[in-house]
Design an enzyme around this catalytic site. Structure first.
Site, short mmCIF file in Angstrom:
data_model
loop_
_atom_site.label_atom_id
_atom_site.label_comp_id
_atom_site.label_asym_id
_atom_site.label_seq_id
_atom_site.Cartn_x
_atom_site.Cartn_y
_atom_site.Cartn_z
N HIS A 118 5.19 18.87 3.26
CA HIS A 118 6.60 19.05 3.64
C HIS A 118 6.74 20.14 4.69
CE1 HIS A 118 7.34 22.66 1.06
NE2 HIS A 118 6.47 22.09 0.25
N ASP A 120 9.65 21.93 5.33
CA ASP A 120 10.62 23.01 5.07
C ASP A 120 9.98 24.13 4.26
OD1 ASP A 120 10.44 21.16 2.91
OD2 ASP A 120 12.24 22.01 2.02
N ASP A 151 2.57 27.24 1.52
CA ASP A 151 3.51 26.22 1.06
C ASP A 151 4.52 25.89 2.15
OD1 ASP A 151 5.15 24.59 -0.44
OD2 ASP A 151 5.98 26.17 -1.68
N GLU A 185 11.86 19.24 0.76
CA GLU A 185 11.18 19.25 -0.55
C GLU A 185 11.68 20.38 -1.42
OE1 GLU A 185 8.20 20.29 -3.61
OE2 GLU A 185 8.90 21.52 -1.97
N GLU A 186 11.93 21.52 -0.81
CA GLU A 186 12.30 22.71 -1.59
C GLU A 186 13.69 22.60 -2.22
OE1 GLU A 186 10.17 24.74 -2.40
OE2 GLU A 186 8.64 24.91 -0.86
N ASP A 212 -0.84 14.87 -2.28
CA ASP A 212 0.22 15.81 -1.92
C ASP A 212 -0.18 17.21 -2.38
OD1 ASP A 212 2.70 16.77 -1.11
OD2 ASP A 212 3.86 15.72 -2.65
N HIS A 457 6.36 31.29 -2.39
CA HIS A 457 7.80 31.56 -2.61
C HIS A 457 8.07 33.07 -2.77
CE1 HIS A 457 9.14 27.28 -3.99
NE2 HIS A 457 8.22 27.23 -3.06
ZN LIG Z 1 5.72 23.09 -1.45
#
Ligand SMILES: [Zn+2]
Length: 487
Positions: A118, A120, A151, A185-186, A212, A457
């Site tokens: 992803h 984003d 990520d 995705e987030e 994934d 994150h």
């Molecule tokens: Zn992710």
């Protein structure tokens, strides 16, 4: 008589010990023995680091209901960095900000492969606690720093590097490969991955497996093993937020009734905390231990090889730590509380939100029913909160050629890593493709230290330059194995 009983007891105990020892000694390894691949690094590691750094510098933060024009900048960067892919892989933008590519296989009858990532990233909570600005993409001697370094821009860039190199060499795999990058995705993936999945479905795409993000290569010490462990997610937990509401007449706080809405709600929360969901080894987690047992030493090996007797002990140990507890039960986390807006006003309604992560097998309706039973107070209304929710995904297989392909590719590029299937605790875009793909695997081919997990994150996200290059090598090896299997 007493002596005879004692003797019988001793015989039974001795046979039990021998059986446990025998089972512990005879568990055979599931690891495929392969030669380390000749190092195929798709491109110069420093150049790959610079391209990832450039991608990090574009602020593709996902925020609900907000249009972020930076995704178009990222697409342009991709086009500039990977010209062969854009010339040959029929690039498409889906819902403006997501990307889809198709690398047609030599044999279109074979089920396709879906490589996912992803574009984003999550917002920055506290930019001041970063060593360098989160979107600087700073490269030092060893690392590339910034939001998305793990990520998940890293995955997207590594996949692109591998395919660009494949095209440079003029190679084409037997099976068709789709590359799909969602842009939200987030925040659930409904505008990105879900729309891509719809397009692929309309086109009648048959997907053998998707690969994934989700799990990575983690230190074995986290689970009592010496070598690092490459965990492949076979399934991901479900997601549900539940609202608890207690209603009583409001009024002035100078004359409170014996029970207020806040008190009733608090009792319900305590009741839930005292009665967590039961522990349970889902088939995926059970399989994880089957794969890990032969690689263990000492007591752990004997215990895991003899779950028929040691399973209760394992449950006890796993439930002691939040990270392992989440593997074996549906978890509940109270996250929001709403009462009166003012200190001297009794709230007519007190509200709490609990966020639950559902184990495969625990459906949303089953979970709601259990919450109501545990609270056992009709004054507390329990209902699913609107917005995002998902059931746990089906558990993919390990006894097939596609899992073996991933397993082999890992062992070729990361020969010191022990491979094992596992369960992903968080959500990924994969779930949107579940009706399209026979199996779904979640593995990001990078080494992560225990402290790196907090950076995802969190603050100071980073990836080693060498780890990014190795990830690109993994995808290249995976695609090359598809050529070998076809010739
Ligand atoms: Zn992710």
């Amino acid at each position: 008589m007493k002596k005879q009983l004692l003797l019988a007891g001793l015989t039974v105990s001795l046979s039990l010990v021998s059986l446990i020892a025998y089972k512990g000694m005879t568990v055979s390894s599931h690891q495929i023995q392969v030669k380390r691949a000749k190092s195929i690094i798709p491109s110069d590691p420093q150049k790959m680091a610079e391209r990832l750094s450039a991608a990090i510098q574009i602020e593709t933060i996902s925020v609900k209901n907000k249009n972020n024009p930076h995704f178009e900048d990222l697409h342009q960067l991709f086009q500039k960095s990977f010209p062969l892919i854009f010339q040959n892989l029929s690039p498409e933008t889906i819902n403006k900000h997501s990307l889809l590519f198709k690398l047609p296989g030599k044999n279109p009858q074979e089920p396709a492969i879906l490589l996912l990532a992803h574009l984003d990233v999550v917002p920055i909570e506290n930019a001041k606690s970063w060593k360098s600005p989160p979107f600087s993409g700073r490269i030092d001697k060893s690392y590339i720093w910034g939001r998305g370094a793990i990520d998940d821009k890293q995955s997207a860039m590594a996949i692109m590097e591998a395919i660009e190199a494949l095209l440079r060499k003029g190679l084409r795999p037997e099976r068709t490969v789709y590359v799909a990058f969602g842009h939200d995705e987030e925040i659930g993936g409904h505008a990105g991955a879900l729309q891509i999945a719809k397009v692929l479905k309309q086109r009648g795409v048959q997907c053998g497996f998707s690969l994934d993000e989700g799990l990575a290569i983690v230190p074995g010490s986290m689970i009592g093993l010496k070598p690092p462990v490459a965990l492949i997610g076979l399934s991901e937990k479900g997601y549900l937020s539940v609202e608890l509401k207690a209603e009583q007449s409001g009024g002035h706080s100078s004359m409170p009734p014996s029970e207020t809405s806040v008190g009733i709600l608090a009792k319900a929360l305590v009741q839930l905390q005292r009665h967590p969901f039961p522990t349970h080894l889902s088939p995926t987690v059970r399989e994880m231990f089957t794969w890990l047992a032969p690689e263990m030493q000492g007591f752990s090996k004997f215990a895991l090889a003899n779950l028929w007797i040691f399973e209760p002990l394992l449950h006890k140990q796993l439930s002691a730590k939040p990270t392992t507890n989440a593997l074996i039960r549906t978890t509940m986390a109270p996250t929001m509380l709403i009462g009166s807006p003012q200190e001297n006003v009794l709230p007519a309604q007190a509200q709490a939100v609990i966020n639950l992560r559902l184990l495969p097998g625990d459906s949303q309706s089953k979970v709601l029913q259990r919450l109501r039973e545990v609270i056992a107070d009709p004054r507390v209304k329990v209902q699913a909160r609107g917005g995002f929710s998902s059931e746990a995904t089906p558990e993919s297989e390990t006894q097939n050629a596609d899992f073996k392909l991933i397993h082999t590719s890992i062992r070729q590029v990361f020969p010191d890593a022990v491979v094992a299937p596992s369960l992903v605790l968080a959500g990924t875009d994969s779930r949107h493709y579940q009706t399209l793909c026979k199996n779904q695997y979640r593995f990001q081919p990078i080494y992560l230290e225990a402290e790196d997990l907090k950076r995802v994150h969190g603050n100071n996200e980073r990836i080693a330059i060498s780890a990014h290059a190795q990830a690109a090598s993994f995808y290249f090896q995976l695609l090359e194995n598809l050529l070998i299997s076809s010739d």
